[in-house]
Design a protein around this motif. Structure first.
Motif, PDB file in Angstrom:
ATOM      1  N   ARG A 179     -51.251 -28.259   2.587  1.00  0.00           N
ATOM      2  CA  ARG A 179     -50.198 -27.317   2.940  1.00  0.00           C
ATOM      3  C   ARG A 179     -48.793 -26.886   2.174  1.00  0.00           C
ATOM      4  NH1 ARG A 179     -49.724 -27.846   9.050  1.00  0.00           N
ATOM      5  NH2 ARG A 179     -49.033 -30.316   8.294  1.00  0.00           N
ATOM      6  N   GLN A 180     -47.964 -28.699   1.903  1.00  0.00           N
ATOM      7  CA  GLN A 180     -47.384 -28.068   0.508  1.00  0.00           C
ATOM      8  C   GLN A 180     -47.843 -28.344  -1.215  1.00  0.00           C
ATOM      9  OE1 GLN A 180     -44.421 -29.066   1.821  1.00  0.00           O
ATOM     10  NE2 GLN A 180     -45.918 -29.437   3.385  1.00  0.00           N
ATOM     11  N   PHE A 181     -48.805 -27.513  -1.226  1.00  0.00           N
ATOM     12  CA  PHE A 181     -49.149 -27.778  -2.403  1.00  0.00           C
ATOM     13  C   PHE A 181     -50.083 -26.338  -3.370  1.00  0.00           C
ATOM     14  CE2 PHE A 181     -49.081 -31.950  -1.344  1.00  0.00           C
ATOM     15  CZ  PHE A 181     -48.168 -33.038  -2.419  1.00  0.00           C
ATOM     16  N   GLY A 182     -50.361 -25.952  -4.217  1.00  0.00           N
ATOM     17  CA  GLY A 182     -50.849 -24.695  -4.050  1.00  0.00           C
ATOM     18  C   GLY A 182     -52.600 -25.345  -4.503  1.00  0.00           C
ATOM     19  N   VAL A 183     -53.132 -25.205  -3.421  1.00  0.00           N
ATOM     20  CA  VAL A 183     -54.863 -25.267  -2.970  1.00  0.00           C
ATOM     21  C   VAL A 183     -56.220 -24.879  -3.552  1.00  0.00           C
ATOM     22  CG1 VAL A 183     -56.480 -26.100  -1.715  1.00  0.00           C
ATOM     23  CG2 VAL A 183     -53.962 -25.803  -0.922  1.00  0.00           C
TER      24      VAL A 183
ATOM     25  N   ALA B 145     -55.152 -30.121  -4.526  1.00  0.00           N
ATOM     26  CA  ALA B 145     -53.941 -29.824  -4.435  1.00  0.00           C
ATOM     27  C   ALA B 145     -54.148 -29.979  -5.993  1.00  0.00           C
ATOM     28  CB  ALA B 145     -53.199 -30.059  -3.931  1.00  0.00           C
ATOM     29  N   LEU B 146     -53.111 -28.937  -6.310  1.00  0.00           N
ATOM     30  CA  LEU B 146     -53.135 -28.739  -8.302  1.00  0.00           C
ATOM     31  C   LEU B 146     -52.098 -29.787  -8.276  1.00  0.00           C
ATOM     32  CD1 LEU B 146     -54.174 -25.826  -7.357  1.00  0.00           C
ATOM     33  CD2 LEU B 146     -53.457 -25.392  -9.633  1.00  0.00           C
ATOM     34  N   VAL B 147     -52.591 -30.249  -9.185  1.00  0.00           N
ATOM     35  CA  VAL B 147     -51.343 -31.528 -10.272  1.00  0.00           C
ATOM     36  C   VAL B 147     -50.550 -30.033 -11.383  1.00  0.00           C
ATOM     37  CG1 VAL B 147     -51.244 -33.565 -11.883  1.00  0.00           C
ATOM     38  CG2 VAL B 147     -52.848 -32.938  -9.884  1.00  0.00           C
ATOM     39  N   GLY B 148     -49.488 -30.655 -11.273  1.00  0.00           N
ATOM     40  CA  GLY B 148     -48.221 -30.528 -12.298  1.00  0.00           C
ATOM     41  C   GLY B 148     -48.638 -29.616 -13.763  1.00  0.00           C
TER      42      GLY B 148
ATOM     43  N   LEU C 206     -57.864 -19.973  -5.322  1.00  0.00           N
ATOM     44  CA  LEU C 206     -56.632 -20.280  -5.491  1.00  0.00           C
ATOM     45  C   LEU C 206     -55.598 -20.141  -4.088  1.00  0.00           C
ATOM     46  CD1 LEU C 206     -56.515 -21.186  -9.292  1.00  0.00           C
ATOM     47  CD2 LEU C 206     -56.453 -23.199  -7.361  1.00  0.00           C
ATOM     48  N   GLU C 207     -54.430 -20.945  -3.985  1.00  0.00           N
ATOM     49  CA  GLU C 207     -53.997 -20.495  -2.850  1.00  0.00           C
ATOM     50  C   GLU C 207     -52.884 -21.082  -2.920  1.00  0.00           C
ATOM     51  OE1 GLU C 207     -53.990 -18.793   1.589  1.00  0.00           O
ATOM     52  OE2 GLU C 207     -55.683 -19.762   0.850  1.00  0.00           O
ATOM     53  N   GLU C 208     -51.241 -20.295  -2.918  1.00  0.00           N
ATOM     54  CA  GLU C 208     -50.191 -21.319  -2.840  1.00  0.00           C
ATOM     55  C   GLU C 208     -49.402 -21.905  -1.392  1.00  0.00           C
ATOM     56  OE1 GLU C 208     -47.644 -23.658  -4.866  1.00  0.00           O
ATOM     57  OE2 GLU C 208     -49.238 -22.487  -5.802  1.00  0.00           O
ATOM     58  N   LYS C 209     -49.422 -23.097  -1.069  1.00  0.00           N
ATOM     59  CA  LYS C 209     -48.930 -23.888   0.055  1.00  0.00           C
ATOM     60  C   LYS C 209     -49.464 -22.650   1.427  1.00  0.00           C
ATOM     61  CE  LYS C 209     -44.298 -24.796  -2.147  1.00  0.00           C
ATOM     62  NZ  LYS C 209     -45.006 -25.118  -3.414  1.00  0.00           N
ATOM     63  N   PRO C 210     -50.779 -22.847   1.657  1.00  0.00           N
ATOM     64  CA  PRO C 210     -51.847 -21.902   2.323  1.00  0.00           C
ATOM     65  C   PRO C 210     -51.809 -22.984   3.780  1.00  0.00           C
ATOM     66  CG  PRO C 210     -53.445 -23.155   1.648  1.00  0.00           C
ATOM     67  CD  PRO C 210     -51.928 -23.901   0.743  1.00  0.00           C
TER      68      PRO C 210
ATOM     69  N   ALA D  39     -58.939 -20.882 -18.443  1.00  0.00           N
ATOM     70  CA  ALA D  39     -58.478 -21.994 -17.761  1.00  0.00           C
ATOM     71  C   ALA D  39     -58.630 -23.597 -17.670  1.00  0.00           C
ATOM     72  CB  ALA D  39     -57.541 -20.869 -16.233  1.00  0.00           C
ATOM     73  N   GLN D  40     -57.116 -24.887 -17.842  1.00  0.00           N
ATOM     74  CA  GLN D  40     -58.054 -25.608 -17.353  1.00  0.00           C
ATOM     75  C   GLN D  40     -56.972 -26.426 -16.316  1.00  0.00           C
ATOM     76  OE1 GLN D  40     -61.092 -27.525 -18.956  1.00  0.00           O
ATOM     77  NE2 GLN D  40     -60.187 -29.413 -17.052  1.00  0.00           N
ATOM     78  N   ILE D  41     -57.556 -26.923 -14.910  1.00  0.00           N
ATOM     79  CA  ILE D  41     -56.597 -27.483 -14.158  1.00  0.00           C
ATOM     80  C   ILE D  41     -57.079 -29.134 -13.325  1.00  0.00           C
ATOM     81  CG2 ILE D  41     -55.660 -25.029 -13.428  1.00  0.00           C
ATOM     82  CD1 ILE D  41     -57.945 -25.230 -10.911  1.00  0.00           C
ATOM     83  N   MET D  42     -55.782 -29.491 -13.181  1.00  0.00           N
ATOM     84  CA  MET D  42     -56.135 -31.080 -12.800  1.00  0.00           C
ATOM     85  C   MET D  42     -55.977 -31.017 -11.218  1.00  0.00           C
ATOM     86  SD  MET D  42     -54.053 -32.751 -15.318  1.00  0.00           S
ATOM     87  CE  MET D  42     -54.663 -34.316 -15.337  1.00  0.00           C
TER      88      MET D  42
END
Length: 355
Positions: free
Chosen positions: A139-143, A167-170, A155-159, A128-131
């Motif tokens: 808190r509004q994003f995957g972190v 934050a993870l870019v889409g 990784l955690e979603e909206k912690p 996997a490659q993430i941006m």
């Protein structure tokens, strides 16, 4: 390599616009947000693309067609309900087969495209490659959490308590290893299958997960404020041109685009701004960072830093700014009525009225 573009979802943060229109088709600089993503995918050399759609499938299909206008071969994949990004991967399993793929959220906007990260992924081929990008309120994003060496360790979603501001870019790139990961998931507290949980599973099972922190511009155009900001950014890159008609009593200042069939009479337009095909600007002021779509009418009004969708009219309104106005809207002044107070008072009342 294939692409998987997510164009489902209900767009609750853009209501009421998205009650009648897909959020991915709301335009910035008179072009749907989704189209910028499709162009970025094509520019990266990817030709086969699956578009995951939901209740707005007919509208998305009507806009994108078979993809040939973008140099793409499009397959539409129906997701019965928006149950998370990982659920979209599950839904597209047959289409994706054993190919590597880039997953692109259709309402995201990234300056500079994705060609560089696609080339890097093809060369290194991690699972996997993430941006990632730094944000003010993670808190509004995957972190993502990185170790001292910059490797992704969590990784955690909206912690509620983020471990970083990254934050993870889409945009995500995966090998077929992701398919095993998504089959292992259980719904999160949001009732969704989270792609962050799937990538976390890859990390915990020893797969290579790489990240790139981008310093360029990225926006999730999920609300009006972000839509207007992306519109501003795109308009700043415009080159002015006049393909319509501008009379001698009008003034264009800065980078202004007047598209074919548009008419500007006795008006002042300060760019960057764009006036869509067939629109009419009469006795009005159009200020910077404004997009007027096709067949709109602005008459005797002022508007600035706004987006107006096709076939809408604004007449006799002194000032509009920071606004998103939908399709076929009519904006007019309220009728003037005498000022008066209407009272129903009980016995022995005392009332003070400022006149």
């Amino acid at each position: 390599m294939k692409a998987l573009v997510l164009a489902g979802g209900s767009g609750t943060r853009l209501r009421p616009i998205t009650h009648t229109s897909a959020k991915q088709l709301v335009p910035v600089a008179n072009k749907p947000v989704l189209f910028y993503g499709l162009e970025a995918i094509a520019a990266a050399g990817i030709r086969e693309i699956g578009i995951v759609v939901g209740d707005t499938q007919a509208e998305i299909e009507a806009a994108v067609g078979d993809g040939s206008a973008f140099g793409l071969e499009v397959t539409y994949i129906r997701q019965q309900a928006p149950l998370g990004l990982a659920h979209a991967v599950l839904t597209a399993r047959d289409y994706l087969g054993d190919d590597d793929f880039v997953m692109y959220l259709g309402d995201n906007f990234i300056v500079g495209g994705i060609s560089g990260i696609v080339e890097r992924f093809a060369h290194d081929r991690p699972s996997a490659q993430i941006m990632l990008t730094q944000v003010g309120d993670p808190r509004q994003f995957g972190v993502a959490e990185l170790d001292a060496g910059g490797r992704v360790i969590g990784l955690e979603e909206k912690p509620d308590e983020p471990k970083s501001d990254l934050a993870l870019v889409g945009v995500y790139l995966f090998t077929p290893a992701i398919h095993e990961a998504v089959t292992e998931l259980k719904p999160s507290w949001r009732g969704e299958l989270e792609i962050t949980d799937a990538i976390q599973w890859l990390i915990e099972t020893g797969h290579q997960v790489e990240s790139t922190v981008i310093s360029g511009y990225w926006k999730d155009t999920g609300n009006v404020t972000d839509m207007l900001e992306v519109n501003r950014l795109v308009l700043e890159s415009l080159d002015g041109r006049v393909d319509g008609r501008v009379d001698g009593a009008s003034e264009l200042i800065g980078r202004v685009v007047v598209e074919p069939g548009a008419v500007v009479e006795r008006s002042r337009i300060v760019g960057p701004a764009i006036v869509g095909a067939g629109a009419r600007i009469l006795d009005s002021y159009v200020g910077p960072f404004t997009s007027i779509a096709a067949d709109c009418v602005i008459n005797g009004s002022e508007i600035e830093y706004s987006i107006v969708l096709p076939r809408s009219s604004i007449s006799g309104v002194s000032r509009i700014e920071s606004s998103l106005i939908g399709h076929d809207v009519e904006v007019t002044p309220a009728p003037k009525t005498p000022r008066a107070h209407r009272l129903v008072l009980g016995d022995h009342s005392k009332v003070q009225i400022s006149s």
